[in-house]
Design a protein around this motif. Structure first.
Motif, mmCIF file in Angstrom:
data_model
loop_
_atom_site.group_PDB
_atom_site.id
_atom_site.type_symbol
_atom_site.label_atom_id
_atom_site.label_comp_id
_atom_site.label_asym_id
_atom_site.label_seq_id
_atom_site.Cartn_x
_atom_site.Cartn_y
_atom_site.Cartn_z
ATOM 1 N N VAL A 64 0.860 -1.187 0.000
ATOM 2 C CA VAL A 64 0.000 0.000 0.000
ATOM 3 C C VAL A 64 0.890 1.230 0.000
ATOM 4 N N LEU A 65 0.612 2.178 -0.896
ATOM 5 C CA LEU A 65 1.384 3.409 -0.996
ATOM 6 C C LEU A 65 0.484 4.602 -0.717
ATOM 7 N N VAL A 66 1.001 5.548 0.067
ATOM 8 C CA VAL A 66 0.253 6.743 0.476
ATOM 9 C C VAL A 66 0.982 7.977 -0.065
ATOM 10 N N PRO A 67 0.275 8.907 -0.720
ATOM 11 C CA PRO A 67 0.939 10.081 -1.303
ATOM 12 C C PRO A 67 1.276 11.136 -0.258
ATOM 13 N N PRO A 68 2.069 12.144 -0.630
ATOM 14 C CA PRO A 68 2.333 13.276 0.259
ATOM 15 C C PRO A 68 1.059 14.085 0.505
ATOM 16 N N LEU A 69 1.132 14.980 1.471
ATOM 17 C CA LEU A 69 -0.010 15.811 1.824
ATOM 18 C C LEU A 69 -0.458 16.643 0.625
ATOM 19 N N LEU A 70 -1.777 16.637 0.354
ATOM 20 C CA LEU A 70 -2.461 17.392 -0.704
ATOM 21 C C LEU A 70 -2.194 16.874 -2.118
ATOM 22 N N VAL A 71 -1.314 15.905 -2.270
ATOM 23 C CA VAL A 71 -0.943 15.401 -3.596
ATOM 24 C C VAL A 71 -1.788 14.160 -3.923
ATOM 25 N N PRO A 72 -2.349 14.059 -5.123
ATOM 26 C CA PRO A 72 -3.156 12.886 -5.469
ATOM 27 C C PRO A 72 -2.312 11.637 -5.645
ATOM 28 N N ARG A 73 -2.979 10.502 -5.629
ATOM 29 C CA ARG A 73 -2.295 9.213 -5.644
ATOM 30 C C ARG A 73 -1.495 8.956 -6.919
ATOM 31 N N GLY A 74 -1.760 9.716 -7.978
ATOM 32 C CA GLY A 74 -1.021 9.538 -9.226
ATOM 33 C C GLY A 74 0.478 9.712 -9.078
ATOM 34 N N VAL A 75 0.923 10.337 -7.985
ATOM 35 C CA VAL A 75 2.359 10.507 -7.768
ATOM 36 C C VAL A 75 3.062 9.156 -7.656
ATOM 37 N N HIS A 76 2.326 8.107 -7.276
ATOM 38 C CA HIS A 76 2.925 6.783 -7.099
ATOM 39 C C HIS A 76 2.607 5.827 -8.254
ATOM 40 N N ASP A 77 2.016 6.318 -9.325
ATOM 41 C CA ASP A 77 1.634 5.433 -10.429
ATOM 42 C C ASP A 77 2.828 4.641 -10.962
ATOM 43 N N ARG A 78 3.923 5.323 -11.250
ATOM 44 C CA ARG A 78 5.059 4.645 -11.867
ATOM 45 C C ARG A 78 5.642 3.589 -10.928
ATOM 46 N N THR A 79 5.794 3.942 -9.653
ATOM 47 C CA THR A 79 6.320 2.986 -8.687
ATOM 48 C C THR A 79 5.390 1.791 -8.538
ATOM 49 N N ALA A 80 4.082 2.045 -8.496
ATOM 50 C CA ALA A 80 3.115 0.954 -8.352
ATOM 51 C C ALA A 80 3.180 0.005 -9.542
ATOM 52 N N ARG A 81 3.277 0.563 -10.734
ATOM 53 C CA ARG A 81 3.370 -0.296 -11.919
ATOM 54 C C ARG A 81 4.650 -1.126 -11.905
ATOM 55 N N MET A 82 5.726 -0.510 -11.471
ATOM 56 C CA MET A 82 6.997 -1.215 -11.407
ATOM 57 C C MET A 82 6.925 -2.375 -10.424
ATOM 58 N N LEU A 83 6.374 -2.134 -9.230
ATOM 59 C CA LEU A 83 6.258 -3.199 -8.236
ATOM 60 C C LEU A 83 5.293 -4.289 -8.698
ATOM 61 N N ALA A 84 4.187 -3.882 -9.302
ATOM 62 C CA ALA A 84 3.211 -4.868 -9.777
ATOM 63 C C ALA A 84 3.795 -5.745 -10.875
ATOM 64 N N SER A 85 4.665 -5.182 -11.690
ATOM 65 C CA SER A 85 5.264 -5.971 -12.770
ATOM 66 C C SER A 85 6.183 -7.063 -12.234
ATOM 67 N N HIS A 86 6.547 -6.985 -10.957
ATOM 68 C CA HIS A 86 7.358 -8.019 -10.323
ATOM 69 C C HIS A 86 6.511 -8.958 -9.470
ATOM 70 N N GLY A 87 5.207 -8.932 -9.650
ATOM 71 C CA GLY A 87 4.337 -9.905 -9.004
ATOM 72 C C GLY A 87 3.693 -9.458 -7.713
#
Length: 290
Positions: free
Chosen positions: A38-61
């Protein structure tokens, strides 16, 4: 380290009980399986800030959830400061884990999102398989954070027309044609003054982070990413956290904004850490099936 096939993405929602009744939170799920992050964004920033990291982690299962806490992104945004705090955000992370049926997860975040992850580890340690803390905001950063957030609070509370004008001016700008970071900035600016003031006030005047004594009781495997040349996320806070949490590992960025501008090295560090945290669950599943 070989990469898996492109992971699926799905938007979901979870409802939590708030001061005004039920509040709706939105999240994106990447990948599949029983090893959760589970990834949580910085204050006031939408969750899209973690899109790239989430895709990278998901690609590893890994099965990755990126949450918009209350007051962020596409989640509900009440204008009540008492609806917001680091503690409340941590409770929302636990509610998300309950919603998807995840017993445990690696919980991570950036900036105050890292504080939220810490709070989850203090309040619900049995739910945390590991902590991924990018630029935590503790005692050394408090002055700089106040200098950054106080003008935001003052403008949103006493000069709301300025924020409204900025929102109306930037809203029509096309996101798809802009670089990802530009789209993220535009999405961050697309917020009404009332909820912005409420979020900042609630966080600043609430419990900002677990105490040093509580942090010292954390037993989850912990990776702390330290930023350089960043007064809002000083290396001293990251180093303090590593001294407090038994077995925590400190990974220093080699340049400013390294994880955003040249992410390959830190991506490898983060992926290895998350997969290592997932191994006990995978071994347990193999034992049950044998």
């Amino acid at each position: 380290m070989g990469r898996a096939a492109l992971a699926s993405e799905q938007v979901g929602q979870v409802f939590v009980e708030g001061r005004r009744g039920r509040d709706r939170l939105e999240y994106t799920a990447y990948g599949a399986g029983e090893s959760w992050v589970v990834l949580v964004p910085p204050l006031l920033v939408p969750r899209g800030v973690h899109d790239r990291t989430a895709r990278m982690l998901a690609s590893h299962g890994l099965h990755v959830l990126v949450l918009d806490p209350l007051g962020h992104g596409r989640s509900d945004r009440p204008a009540d400061p008492l609806s917001y705090s680091v503690t409340a955000f941590a409770e929302q992370v636990v509610a998300l884990l309950d919603h998807v049926g995840a017993a445990r997860a690696v919980v991570g975040g950036s900036s105050i999102g890292a504080n939220v992850a810490l709070e989850v580890a203090v309040r619900a340690p049995e739910r945390v398989a590991g902590l991924l803390l990018d630029g935590p905001v503790l005692e050394n950063a408090l002055g700089a954070q106040l200098a950054l957030l106080t003008p935001v609070l003052s403008t949103a509370r006493f000069a709301p027309l300025a924020l409204t004008a900025l929102r109306l001016a930037t809203r029509p700008l096309p996101r798809r044609l802009a670089p990802a970071w530009v789209g993220l900035v535009l999405d961050t600016l697309d917020a009404r003054p009332g909820p912005v003031a409420a979020v900042v006030q609630g966080v600043l005047f609430g419990r900002f982070a677990p105490s040093s004594a509580e942090r010292a009781e954390v037993r989850a495997p912990t990776l702390v990413l330290a930023r350089v040349a960043d007064p809002f996320h000083p290396v001293g806070d990251a180093a303090t956290l590593v001294e407090e949490i038994d077995g925590a590992v400190l990974e220093r960025a080699e340049a400013a904004l390294e994880w955003r501008r040249r992410p390959e090295r830190l991506d490898l560090v983060v992926t290895r850490f998350a997969l290592e945290c997932a191994r006990p669950a995978r071994r347990a599943r193999r034992t049950r099936s044998s």
